[in-house]
Scaffold this motif. Structure first.
Motif, PDB file in Angstrom:
ATOM      1  N   ILE A 181       0.852  -1.191   0.000  1.00 30.49           N
ATOM      2  CA  ILE A 181       0.000   0.000   0.000  1.00 30.49           C
ATOM      3  C   ILE A 181       0.888   1.240   0.000  1.00 30.49           C
ATOM      4  CG2 ILE A 181      -1.724   1.296   1.307  1.00 30.49           C
ATOM      5  CD1 ILE A 181      -2.678  -1.386   2.459  1.00 30.49           C
ATOM      6  N   ASP A 182       0.536   2.209  -0.832  1.00 28.88           N
ATOM      7  CA  ASP A 182       1.276   3.462  -0.902  1.00 28.88           C
ATOM      8  C   ASP A 182       1.403   4.059   0.504  1.00 28.88           C
ATOM      9  OD1 ASP A 182       2.316   5.960  -1.443  1.00 28.88           O
ATOM     10  OD2 ASP A 182       0.490   6.734  -2.366  1.00 28.88           O
ATOM     11  N   PRO A 183       2.626   4.237   1.002  1.00 29.89           N
ATOM     12  CA  PRO A 183       2.810   4.747   2.366  1.00 29.89           C
ATOM     13  C   PRO A 183       2.138   6.096   2.603  1.00 29.89           C
ATOM     14  CG  PRO A 183       4.879   3.898   1.495  1.00 29.89           C
ATOM     15  CD  PRO A 183       3.916   3.920   0.351  1.00 29.89           C
ATOM     16  N   ALA A 184       2.130   6.959   1.593  1.00 28.84           N
ATOM     17  CA  ALA A 184       1.502   8.276   1.754  1.00 28.84           C
ATOM     18  C   ALA A 184      -0.004   8.121   1.963  1.00 28.84           C
ATOM     19  CB  ALA A 184       1.791   9.147   0.539  1.00 28.84           C
ATOM     20  N   TYR A 185      -0.598   7.179   1.243  1.00 31.37           N
ATOM     21  CA  TYR A 185      -2.038   6.969   1.404  1.00 31.37           C
ATOM     22  C   TYR A 185      -2.342   6.336   2.754  1.00 31.37           C
ATOM     23  CZ  TYR A 185      -6.856   5.893   0.188  1.00 31.37           C
ATOM     24  OH  TYR A 185      -8.234   5.841   0.172  1.00 31.37           O
ATOM     25  N   MET A 186      -1.543   5.372   3.158  1.00 28.98           N
ATOM     26  CA  MET A 186      -1.738   4.755   4.474  1.00 28.98           C
ATOM     27  C   MET A 186      -1.610   5.808   5.572  1.00 28.98           C
ATOM     28  SD  MET A 186      -2.291   1.945   6.239  1.00 28.98           S
ATOM     29  CE  MET A 186      -1.712   0.397   5.507  1.00 28.98           C
ATOM     30  N   ALA A 187      -0.638   6.709   5.429  1.00 29.14           N
ATOM     31  CA  ALA A 187      -0.452   7.760   6.421  1.00 29.14           C
ATOM     32  C   ALA A 187      -1.661   8.692   6.468  1.00 29.14           C
ATOM     33  CB  ALA A 187       0.815   8.549   6.104  1.00 29.14           C
ATOM     34  N   ARG A 188      -2.254   8.955   5.299  1.00 34.72           N
ATOM     35  CA  ARG A 188      -3.443   9.821   5.266  1.00 34.72           C
ATOM     36  C   ARG A 188      -4.619   9.145   5.959  1.00 34.72           C
ATOM     37  NH1 ARG A 188      -5.950  14.427   5.975  1.00 34.72           N
ATOM     38  NH2 ARG A 188      -7.793  14.679   4.660  1.00 34.72           N
ATOM     39  N   VAL A 189      -4.821   7.870   5.700  1.00 33.85           N
ATOM     40  CA  VAL A 189      -5.892   7.147   6.387  1.00 33.85           C
ATOM     41  C   VAL A 189      -5.658   7.162   7.891  1.00 33.85           C
ATOM     42  CG1 VAL A 189      -6.968   4.883   6.695  1.00 33.85           C
ATOM     43  CG2 VAL A 189      -6.393   5.677   4.395  1.00 33.85           C
ATOM     44  N   GLN A 190      -4.426   6.922   8.295  1.00 30.19           N
ATOM     45  CA  GLN A 190      -4.102   6.919   9.720  1.00 30.19           C
ATOM     46  C   GLN A 190      -4.345   8.300  10.340  1.00 30.19           C
ATOM     47  OE1 GLN A 190       0.015   6.067  10.767  1.00 30.19           O
ATOM     48  NE2 GLN A 190      -0.657   5.024  12.626  1.00 30.19           N
TER      49      GLN A 190
END
Length: 218
Positions: free
Chosen positions: A112-121
């Motif tokens: 999973i794209d780390p930037a997207y995971m960070a946004r969800v988090q």
């Protein structure tokens, strides 16, 4: 042979009932007790948790878009002010549907794209900080690729497992108020289109669909 008098008969009946109570529970009763235990959570009885979560609010058409970002369907970016306003209005839980498909890398890692995971988090943290219960899911992934489990079994299952493993690792230290919905509106249709419409090849075999869902749940 002389029958026992009524008082003796009553006494013998009471003793027999008492001894019956001391016997081990039959299998059906034991199963009922097991079911009751399974309804217990870290918060207490399951119904108590459900009651504490009422009412709820759904953050739709944002992180669940099928485009490049959460504004693709016309909503502004989610802000902590939005989340705080939801809590201030008396809502107790927020469901955050997320579509991961376009942010998942290639096999075999399906990273999973780390930037997207960070946004969800980030959005989830705002909700938890607002003391809300939070429900996170795999949303439109249900028809975009999970629906092909029957026809592309191994690849779909590998991707599904990889995605949930990453989500689990990302949020393993989160408060217990964060909950997970493993797949939104599960359906397994051979002829489903990218728009989510069921085509002529759709699979309406309910027992088979339930079996596939059970495999995902497991």
């Amino acid at each position: 042979m002389k029958l026992p008098s009524r008082p003796i008969s009553i006494t013998l009946t009471c003793i027999a009932m008492y001894l019956f109570i001391l016997l081990p529970l039959p299998a059906s009763a034991a199963q009922s007790e097991l079911a009751r235990q399974r309804e217990m959570t870290a918060f207490g009885p399951l119904q108590t948790v459900v009651d504490q979560m009422q009412p709820g609010w759904n953050l739709g058409n944002s992180l669940d878009t099928v485009g490049p970002d959460e504004t693709y369907w016309g909503n502004p970016r989610v802000t902590p002010e939005l989340i705080g306003n939801i809590a201030a209005q008396g809502f107790k839980n927020i469901r955050i549907p997320v579509t991961w498909d376009q942010h998942i890398g290639a096999a075999p890692d399906y990273r999973i794209d780390p930037a997207y995971m960070a946004r969800v988090q980030e959005v989830i943290k705002w909700a938890l900080d607002a003391n809300l219960y939070v429900v996170l899911d795999l949303h439109h992934d249900s028809y975009l690729w999970i629906s092909q489990l029957e026809t592309d079994h191994d690849q779909v299952l590998a991707r599904y497992t990889a995605v949930w493993t990453q989500i689990a690792n990302q949020f393993k230290d989160a408060p217990l108020r964060l909950m997970f919905e493993n797949v939104n509106e599960p359906r397994f249709n051979r002829g489903i289109t990218q728009a989510g419409d069921m085509g002529a090849g759709s699979n309406f075999d309910e027992p088979r669909q339930l079996a596939l869902l059970h495999e995902l749940n497991t």
